[in-house]
Scaffold this motif. Structure first.
Motif, PDB file in Angstrom:
ATOM      1  N   UNK A   1     -87.742 -99.423  17.053  1.00  0.00           N
ATOM      2  CA  UNK A   1     -87.157-100.378  15.966  1.00  0.00           C
ATOM      3  C   UNK A   1     -85.800 -99.742  15.434  1.00  0.00           C
ATOM      4  N   UNK A   2     -85.309 -98.805  15.705  1.00  0.00           N
ATOM      5  CA  UNK A   2     -84.157 -98.369  15.295  1.00  0.00           C
ATOM      6  C   UNK A   2     -82.905 -98.491  16.332  1.00  0.00           C
ATOM      7  N   UNK A   3     -81.761 -98.663  15.910  1.00  0.00           N
ATOM      8  CA  UNK A   3     -80.540 -98.692  16.791  1.00  0.00           C
ATOM      9  C   UNK A   3     -79.761 -97.237  16.383  1.00  0.00           C
TER      10      UNK A   3
ATOM     11  N   UNK B   1     -85.974 -94.939  20.557  1.00  0.00           N
ATOM     12  CA  UNK B   1     -85.079 -95.686  19.927  1.00  0.00           C
ATOM     13  C   UNK B   1     -84.197 -96.489  20.804  1.00  0.00           C
ATOM     14  N   UNK B   2     -83.239 -97.527  20.398  1.00  0.00           N
ATOM     15  CA  UNK B   2     -82.416 -98.225  21.269  1.00  0.00           C
ATOM     16  C   UNK B   2     -81.098 -97.483  21.023  1.00  0.00           C
ATOM     17  N   UNK B   3     -80.724 -96.786  22.042  1.00  0.00           N
ATOM     18  CA  UNK B   3     -79.558 -95.938  22.177  1.00  0.00           C
ATOM     19  C   UNK B   3     -78.234 -96.496  22.670  1.00  0.00           C
ATOM     20  N   UNK B   4     -77.097 -96.356  22.028  1.00  0.00           N
ATOM     21  CA  UNK B   4     -75.898 -96.778  22.464  1.00  0.00           C
ATOM     22  C   UNK B   4     -75.027 -95.401  22.633  1.00  0.00           C
ATOM     23  N   UNK B   5     -74.077 -95.321  23.648  1.00  0.00           N
ATOM     24  CA  UNK B   5     -73.301 -93.995  23.680  1.00  0.00           C
ATOM     25  C   UNK B   5     -71.786 -94.691  23.377  1.00  0.00           C
TER      26      UNK B   5
ATOM     27  N   UNK C   1     -73.883 -91.892  33.633  1.00  0.00           N
ATOM     28  CA  UNK C   1     -74.903 -91.039  33.121  1.00  0.00           C
ATOM     29  C   UNK C   1     -75.455 -91.353  31.894  1.00  0.00           C
ATOM     30  N   UNK C   2     -74.840 -92.008  31.170  1.00  0.00           N
ATOM     31  CA  UNK C   2     -75.336 -92.505  29.838  1.00  0.00           C
ATOM     32  C   UNK C   2     -76.799 -93.362  30.146  1.00  0.00           C
ATOM     33  N   UNK C   3     -76.398 -94.131  30.967  1.00  0.00           N
ATOM     34  CA  UNK C   3     -77.500 -95.118  31.300  1.00  0.00           C
ATOM     35  C   UNK C   3     -78.684 -94.335  31.742  1.00  0.00           C
ATOM     36  N   UNK C   4     -78.343 -93.634  32.771  1.00  0.00           N
ATOM     37  CA  UNK C   4     -79.553 -92.763  33.603  1.00  0.00           C
ATOM     38  C   UNK C   4     -80.221 -91.890  32.338  1.00  0.00           C
ATOM     39  N   UNK C   5     -79.526 -91.480  31.568  1.00  0.00           N
ATOM     40  CA  UNK C   5     -80.353 -90.463  30.639  1.00  0.00           C
ATOM     41  C   UNK C   5     -81.153 -91.124  29.377  1.00  0.00           C
ATOM     42  N   UNK C   6     -80.925 -92.740  29.537  1.00  0.00           N
ATOM     43  CA  UNK C   6     -81.699 -93.672  28.676  1.00  0.00           C
ATOM     44  C   UNK C   6     -81.026 -94.270  27.514  1.00  0.00           C
ATOM     45  N   UNK C   7     -79.692 -94.550  27.616  1.00  0.00           N
ATOM     46  CA  UNK C   7     -79.044 -95.470  26.867  1.00  0.00           C
ATOM     47  C   UNK C   7     -79.169 -96.773  27.223  1.00  0.00           C
ATOM     48  N   UNK C   8     -79.138 -97.711  26.220  1.00  0.00           N
ATOM     49  CA  UNK C   8     -79.150 -99.284  26.715  1.00  0.00           C
ATOM     50  C   UNK C   8     -77.796 -99.666  27.070  1.00  0.00           C
ATOM     51  N   UNK C   9     -76.746 -98.878  26.308  1.00  0.00           N
ATOM     52  CA  UNK C   9     -75.383 -99.334  26.391  1.00  0.00           C
ATOM     53  C   UNK C   9     -74.325 -98.379  26.107  1.00  0.00           C
ATOM     54  N   UNK C  10     -73.002 -98.350  26.768  1.00  0.00           N
ATOM     55  CA  UNK C  10     -71.993 -97.225  26.705  1.00  0.00           C
ATOM     56  C   UNK C  10     -70.855 -97.898  26.522  1.00  0.00           C
ATOM     57  N   UNK C  11     -70.123 -97.642  25.401  1.00  0.00           N
ATOM     58  CA  UNK C  11     -68.918 -98.502  25.106  1.00  0.00           C
ATOM     59  C   UNK C  11     -67.713 -97.202  24.903  1.00  0.00           C
ATOM     60  N   UNK C  12     -66.421 -97.655  25.410  1.00  0.00           N
ATOM     61  CA  UNK C  12     -65.233 -97.022  25.185  1.00  0.00           C
ATOM     62  C   UNK C  12     -64.696 -97.048  23.733  1.00  0.00           C
ATOM     63  N   UNK C  13     -64.670 -95.911  23.198  1.00  0.00           N
ATOM     64  CA  UNK C  13     -63.759 -96.099  21.800  1.00  0.00           C
ATOM     65  C   UNK C  13     -62.434 -96.019  21.620  1.00  0.00           C
TER      66      UNK C  13
ATOM     67  N   UNK D   1     -71.450-103.158  12.057  1.00  0.00           N
ATOM     68  CA  UNK D   1     -72.537-103.361  11.307  1.00  0.00           C
ATOM     69  C   UNK D   1     -73.677-103.494  12.285  1.00  0.00           C
ATOM     70  N   UNK D   2     -73.706-102.516  13.363  1.00  0.00           N
ATOM     71  CA  UNK D   2     -74.715-102.611  14.327  1.00  0.00           C
ATOM     72  C   UNK D   2     -75.964-101.577  14.217  1.00  0.00           C
ATOM     73  N   UNK D   3     -75.870-100.244  13.761  1.00  0.00           N
ATOM     74  CA  UNK D   3     -76.731 -99.199  13.936  1.00  0.00           C
ATOM     75  C   UNK D   3     -77.233 -98.883  12.426  1.00  0.00           C
ATOM     76  N   UNK D   4     -78.405 -98.269  12.537  1.00  0.00           N
ATOM     77  CA  UNK D   4     -79.043 -97.774  11.662  1.00  0.00           C
ATOM     78  C   UNK D   4     -78.770 -96.198  11.435  1.00  0.00           C
ATOM     79  N   UNK D   5     -78.412 -95.541  12.639  1.00  0.00           N
ATOM     80  CA  UNK D   5     -78.229 -94.042  12.304  1.00  0.00           C
ATOM     81  C   UNK D   5     -77.016 -93.786  13.745  1.00  0.00           C
ATOM     82  N   UNK D   6     -75.778 -92.949  13.330  1.00  0.00           N
ATOM     83  CA  UNK D   6     -74.933 -92.692  14.161  1.00  0.00           C
ATOM     84  C   UNK D   6     -75.019 -91.222  14.065  1.00  0.00           C
ATOM     85  N   UNK D   7     -74.997 -90.648  15.136  1.00  0.00           N
ATOM     86  CA  UNK D   7     -74.873 -89.040  15.553  1.00  0.00           C
ATOM     87  C   UNK D   7     -73.433 -88.588  15.832  1.00  0.00           C
TER      88      UNK D   7
END
Length: 348
Positions: free
Chosen positions: A176-178, A200-204, A214-226, A237-243
């Motif tokens: 339930x957390x993004x 968690x729903x994980x984005x890189x 690699x991101x998707x293979x490790x379990x991320x749902x999405x990967x974006x280029x900054x 306004x998408x994420x509950x937590x950013x590390x």
């Protein structure tokens, strides 16, 4: 006392060299460990190059240590000869302050004793780390390594693993957390694996899409280029937590704007220059900006057991001691997927 081979930095500007160091006598509450493998952390490089303050040279670094117990003091009860064990970023603390009594030695109010570049309370010597053949550590700071974890790969869990596990647990990452992980390096790839295992729903968020597979293979749902400005518009306004694992200056306002109302951005990367945070990236959505260190010994053991349960290991490249200086340069140029591990047998 025991003399062992090691690789040490003679100064802030010289390459590491092979040398010998002396390990202190075994005390009643000490464990002596023959080191099998030691990870290379970016913190090692910051330290020996004087980027985080002055240190005393020569200095042996390395705080991701795995090996076997070869002797124990008369009062040791938790470990015995032959055990597979690990040592992370701390080798002692005051044991009396509020933080230590809570099992959060990483926040010792008197300052915990770092595995290297600290002052050992046992004899007043400068602590020397894991780029060596052996180490003597107080039993309370020795961790049990589950036998199911590959001994050649497990060392980076003792810094990179716990550095990501601790904030993910503290800020309740799970179903339930993004969660977004900023940076897809030694820390970041562990964050993806652990956050995904927590449910968690994980984005890189990485500079490019080069590591998307690699991101998707490790379990991320999405990967974006900054580097793509559209990323910040799309993910507002998408994420509950950013590390944030990046040890460099980033535009904090842009990243804070990716948080939902009441979201938190946590820094675990430690850039040497200050970060600027616009107040209005926080105020309108009651967002928080926080920092997090490693975990305490209890939480680090919990992390190791969690990784064993879920089959989580870092992606590593095994090197000899003679390759340490080359590995440092490759770390600085992001030329490793995703963590170097030194074979301590090559120190002989």
């Amino acid at each position: 006392m025991r003399t062992v081979n090691a690789y040490a930095a003679p100064s802030a500007t010289e390459p590491l060299v092979k040398t010998t160091i002396t390990r202190r006598d075994l005390g009643p509450n000490d464990v002596e460990i023959d080191i099998a493998y030691a990870g290379i952390c970016h913190s090692d490089i910051h330290t020996v190059r004087g980027e985080w303050g002055e240190i005393q040279y020569p200095q042996v670094v390395g705080h991701e240590i795995v090996g076997h117990v070869v002797s124990v003091g008369s009062g040791v009860t938790e470990h015995q000869v032959g055990d597979l064990v690990g040592v992370g970023c701390m080798v002692n603390s005051c044991g009396e302050c509020e933080s230590c009594l809570k099992g959060e030695e990483q926040y010792c109010l008197k300052g915990n004793i770092q595995t290297y570049a600290g002052v050992d309370p046992a004899d007043g010597s400068i602590t020397q780390g894991g780029y060596s053949q052996a180490v003597v550590v107080n039993e309370d700071f020795v961790l049990r390594i589950p036998e199911s974890l590959d001994i050649e790969k497990v060392a980076p869990l003792l810094c990179a693993g716990i550095t990501l596990y601790s904030p993910l647990r503290h800020w309740d990452a799970g179903p339930g957390t993004k969660v977004a992980i900023v940076g897809m390096g030694g820390l970041g790839h562990m964050g993806v694996k652990i956050a995904a295992a927590l449910g968690a729903d994980v984005t890189v968020l990485s500079q490019t899409t080069a590591k998307q597979e690699d991101s998707l293979r490790f379990g991320a749902k999405a990967h974006y280029a900054t580097r793509d400005p559209a990323t910040f518009e799309e993910l507002a306004s998408s994420f509950d937590l950013i590390i944030n694992t990046v040890s460099a200056k980033i535009p904090m306002g842009a990243y804070l704007d990716l948080l939902k109302v009441d979201g938190t951005l946590v820094n675990v990367g430690a850039p040497s220059e200050p970060l600027e945070v616009p107040a209005f990236a926080l105020i309108p959505s009651r967002r928080s900006w926080a920092g997090s260190s490693i975990g305490g010994i209890r939480e680090t053991q919990e992390m190791l057991d969690f990784c064993a349960e879920h089959g989580i290991l870092p992606e590593t490249e095994l090197i000899s001691a003679e390759q340490i200086n080359e590995a440092y340069e490759r770390v600085l140029s992001s030329d490793v997927r995703y963590r170097f591990v030194i074979d301590a047998a090559t120190l002989a």
